[in-house]
Write a protein that holds these residues in place. Structure first.
Motif, short mmCIF file in Angstrom:
data_model
loop_
_atom_site.label_atom_id
_atom_site.label_comp_id
_atom_site.label_asym_id
_atom_site.label_seq_id
_atom_site.Cartn_x
_atom_site.Cartn_y
_atom_site.Cartn_z
N THR A 155 0.82 -1.22 0.00
CA THR A 155 0.00 0.00 0.00
C THR A 155 0.86 1.27 0.00
OG1 THR A 155 -0.27 -0.41 2.36
CG2 THR A 155 -2.17 -0.88 0.97
N ASN A 156 2.07 1.18 0.58
CA ASN A 156 2.94 2.36 0.56
C ASN A 156 3.62 2.57 -0.78
OD1 ASN A 156 2.47 3.03 3.15
ND2 ASN A 156 4.39 2.25 3.99
N GLU A 157 4.08 1.46 -1.36
CA GLU A 157 4.92 1.58 -2.56
C GLU A 157 4.13 1.60 -3.86
OE1 GLU A 157 8.28 -1.17 -2.40
OE2 GLU A 157 8.33 -0.95 -0.22
N ILE A 158 2.88 1.15 -3.81
CA ILE A 158 2.09 1.14 -5.05
C ILE A 158 0.85 2.03 -4.85
CG2 ILE A 158 1.10 -0.34 -6.87
CD1 ILE A 158 2.50 -2.74 -5.55
N PRO A 159 0.89 3.25 -5.33
CA PRO A 159 -0.19 4.19 -5.04
C PRO A 159 -1.55 3.73 -5.55
CG PRO A 159 1.55 5.19 -6.43
CD PRO A 159 1.98 3.81 -6.12
N GLU A 160 -1.56 2.89 -6.58
CA GLU A 160 -2.84 2.45 -7.16
C GLU A 160 -3.57 1.45 -6.26
OE1 GLU A 160 0.10 2.35 -8.65
OE2 GLU A 160 -0.01 3.11 -10.70
N VAL A 161 -2.89 0.94 -5.20
CA VAL A 161 -3.52 -0.10 -4.38
C VAL A 161 -4.01 0.49 -3.06
CG1 VAL A 161 -3.17 -2.32 -3.20
CG2 VAL A 161 -2.02 -1.86 -5.39
N ALA A 162 -5.28 0.18 -2.73
CA ALA A 162 -5.86 0.73 -1.49
C ALA A 162 -5.93 -0.31 -0.39
CB ALA A 162 -7.25 1.26 -1.77
N ARG A 163 -5.90 -1.57 -0.75
CA ARG A 163 -6.16 -2.59 0.26
C ARG A 163 -5.51 -3.93 -0.12
NH1 ARG A 163 -11.42 -2.49 3.67
NH2 ARG A 163 -11.38 -0.31 3.07
N VAL A 164 -5.09 -4.68 0.91
CA VAL A 164 -4.48 -5.99 0.65
C VAL A 164 -5.23 -7.04 1.46
CG1 VAL A 164 -2.35 -7.35 0.86
CG2 VAL A 164 -2.21 -4.93 0.27
N VAL A 165 -5.60 -8.14 0.82
CA VAL A 165 -6.28 -9.22 1.54
C VAL A 165 -5.48 -10.52 1.38
CG1 VAL A 165 -8.58 -8.22 1.29
CG2 VAL A 165 -7.75 -9.79 -0.46
N TYR A 166 -5.70 -11.44 2.33
CA TYR A 166 -4.97 -12.71 2.26
C TYR A 166 -5.95 -13.83 1.90
CZ TYR A 166 -1.64 -16.39 3.45
OH TYR A 166 -0.80 -17.47 3.39
N ASP A 167 -5.58 -14.64 0.94
CA ASP A 167 -6.45 -15.73 0.46
C ASP A 167 -6.29 -16.94 1.37
OD1 ASP A 167 -7.62 -17.83 -0.91
OD2 ASP A 167 -6.76 -17.30 -2.86
N ILE A 168 -7.40 -17.32 2.03
CA ILE A 168 -7.32 -18.43 3.00
C ILE A 168 -8.10 -19.64 2.49
CG2 ILE A 168 -6.85 -17.05 5.05
CD1 ILE A 168 -9.91 -17.22 5.64
N THR A 169 -7.98 -19.92 1.19
CA THR A 169 -8.71 -21.06 0.62
C THR A 169 -7.72 -22.16 0.22
OG1 THR A 169 -9.77 -19.26 -0.57
CG2 THR A 169 -10.75 -21.43 -0.79
N HIS A 170 -8.09 -23.38 0.58
CA HIS A 170 -7.26 -24.52 0.17
C HIS A 170 -7.60 -24.92 -1.28
CE1 HIS A 170 -6.07 -24.99 4.28
NE2 HIS A 170 -7.24 -25.46 4.71
N LYS A 171 -6.75 -25.76 -1.86
CA LYS A 171 -7.08 -26.40 -3.14
C LYS A 171 -7.25 -27.89 -2.86
CE LYS A 171 -5.38 -27.78 -7.64
NZ LYS A 171 -4.39 -27.63 -8.71
N PRO A 172 -8.34 -28.57 -3.19
CA PRO A 172 -9.60 -27.96 -3.51
C PRO A 172 -10.19 -27.33 -2.25
CG PRO A 172 -9.87 -30.35 -3.29
CD PRO A 172 -8.42 -30.04 -3.10
#
Ligand code: XMP
Length: 516
Positions: free
Chosen positions: A492-509
């Protein structure tokens, strides 16, 4: 192969886990060859001239022995005197052939089940009274003839395992090859070493010469190009192909513009340094133009796959190459739905992404039956550098399938920067060794934020970090919050175009590793 290795032949009845059986056997130091179920006894005799065939496994599969079209078994195979192990459908088929009773089970069993081991002998030697196993079936065996005995049962399966009283013939309703069968490895080891008397005298590295010979044979004296992406699979294939056909080979690296930061340069430096003919094709504008307005992930994959082939065809025409060599591995093929009964998950660019017509006389895929970790071991045996052999996998279509929605130049730049940050932070944290992949995805969702007292409205970036052993299944990695925090803060600091970061907590499958 100069020396003959002990081997097990696996008859493929179309089951999802058939190739996994082959892999589990190879993990034990015994070679395995997977063959279609239609194979005749005579053909098995021919294979025996090239390797010491010590036993047969009949895989699982989706059919029912009662289907008119049900896959069968050449009865003469049972007279070869080889030990036989039937698994799931193979278990039912074997019981059916020898005169046992198979019918639909009252209740289907899918997933983890407990079986009771009645006689811990042969394949079941050393097991406890109750065993947790992985089942996936709708028919079941209800009885076996006199000369066979029941070795295990479950609530819905009166004959969950059986064996011949004198001959080395066994059937298991469950899947020992799947990690969810707690003692699956022990069961397979019992079959290999106790029942078949195999010696663990094979290593994946022994495939090197076989693959080199195959490439030589398949290319038949003509020039060939290899599709080199710089990933593990295509790099190992390039090293093998260079050994096989020397300067009849040209490696073609297509820069489609969706590579990670510094990737084109490092691939070029490394392979030129190895003395391999290398052509780097700048196709950035061409790919971007083709993807304009495309949002459907499968369309993206198809377009990229087709464009790759068109570039390769143009190069081949220019240099007079007739064959295309690719680093396709087994999971790429299974997920692209190449087998008769398996479902298509997604089109991997180097497989089903191929257009219907290609101008090559032949497409050669020498690693097609291997898994990534096996390819890595071959890479090590060839002396390729560790950074290359242990690079995290990267999809052929590159960052284009890590941008949901339309691919634009601006979005590629954003996801490329985010990818660099994720890599740097994970590598700095020392977690790299236990992770399969770690990357950023640019979602097509926008969100509000506040940066420096002002309203910000920008992209949502998802971070995907997974653990896996062969990419067929994966778990999201439970990495420390501090690492996630530094990733999120930097993005979020280094890329001005990004407002938010989320973490993907899904397994495969149920999810796949990549988002598209
Ligand atoms: P999925 O997303 O299907 O990915 O769970 C499984 C593994 O394959 C990689 N992947 C690809 N590799 N060409 C490739 O060579 C492709 O088109 C492709 N798509 C996915 C992915 O990164 C993961 O390791």
């Amino acid at each position: 192969m100069s020396e003959l290795y002990d081997a097990i032949i696996v008859l493929d009845y179309g089951g999802q886990y058939c190739h996994l059986i082959g892999r589990r056997i190879r993990e034990q130091g015994v070679y395995s060859e997977i063959v279609p179920w239609e194979i005749k006894a005579e053909e098995i005799r021919l294979i025996s001239e090239k390797m010491n065939v010590k036993g047969l496994i009949l895989s699982g599969g989706p059919a029912s022995v009662f289907d008119a079209e049900a896959p069968k078994l050449d009865a003469n195979i049972l007279n070869l005197g080889l030990p036989v192990l039937g698994l799931c459908y193979g278990h039912q088929l074997l019981a059916h052939i020898v005169g046992g009773k198979v019918r639909p089970a009252e209740r289907r069993e899918y997933g983890a089940t407990y079986v009771t081991i009645d006689r811990p002998v042969g394949v079941l030697k050393g097991l406890g009274r109750k065993e947790r196993v992985w089942m996936s079936h709708s028919d079941a065996v209800f009885s076996v003839p006199e000369e066979y005995e029941v070795l295990a049962h479950s609530e819905n399966c009166p004959v969950a395992a059986f064996g011949h009283r004198e001959k080395p013939v066994y059937g298991l309703q469950w899947h020992p090859e799947v990690v969810h069968t707690e003692n699956g490895v022990l069961m397979l080891r019992n079959f290999l070493f106790e029942v078949c008397g195999c010696k663990a005298n094979w290593k994946v590295e022994n495939l090197v010469n076989k693959i080199i010979e195959e490439i030589r044979f398949e290319t038949g004296g003509s020039k060939a190009i290899i599709a080199l992406s710089g990933g593990v699979d295509s790099s190992v294939t390039t090293a093998l192909a260079a050994k096989a056909i020397g300067n009849r080979l040209t490696a073609v690296f297509v820069d489609h513009g969706f590579m990670r930061e510094n990737e084109p340069e490092s691939v070029e430096n490394f392979f030129k340094g190895m003395g391999i003919n290398l052509m780097v094709i700048d196709a950035k504008d061409r790919f971007l133009k083709k993807l304009r307005g495309i949002i459907d992930p499968e369309m993206k994959r198809k377009i990229i796959g087709e464009e790759f082939i068109r570039v390769f065809e143009e190069v081949a025409e220019k240099i007079g190459a007739e064959c295309l060599i690719q680093g396709t591995i087994y999971p790429d093929r299974i997920e692209s739905g190449f087998r008769r009964f398996s479902d298509k998950i997604k089109t991997h660019h180097n497989v089903a992404g191929l257009p219907a017509r290609v101008k090559f006389r032949k497409i050669v895929e020498p690693l097609r039956d291997l898994y990534k970790d096996e390819v890595r071991r071959i890479g090590e045996a060839l002396g390729l550098p560790r950074e290359l052999v242990y690079r995290q996998p990267f999809p052929g279509p590159g960052l284009a399938v890590r941008i949901t929605g339309e691919v634009t130049r601006e979005k590629v730049e954003v996801v490329r920067k985010a990818d660099r940050i994720v890599r740097e932070e994970v590598e700095r944290s020392g977690l790299k060794e236990r992770l399969w992949q770690y990357f950023a995805v640019l979602t097509n969702t926008m969100a509000t934020g506040v940066k420096g007292d002002a309203r910000a409205y920008g992209y949502v970036v998802a971070v995907r970090i997974v653990e896996s052993s062969e990419a067929m299944t994966a778990s999201f990695a439970k990495i420390p919050y501090e690492v996630l925090e530094s990733i999120s803060t930097r993005i979020t600091n280094e890329i001005p175009e990004v407002a938010r970061v989320v973490y993907d907590i899904t397994h495969k499958p149920p999810a796949t590793i990549e988002w598209e």
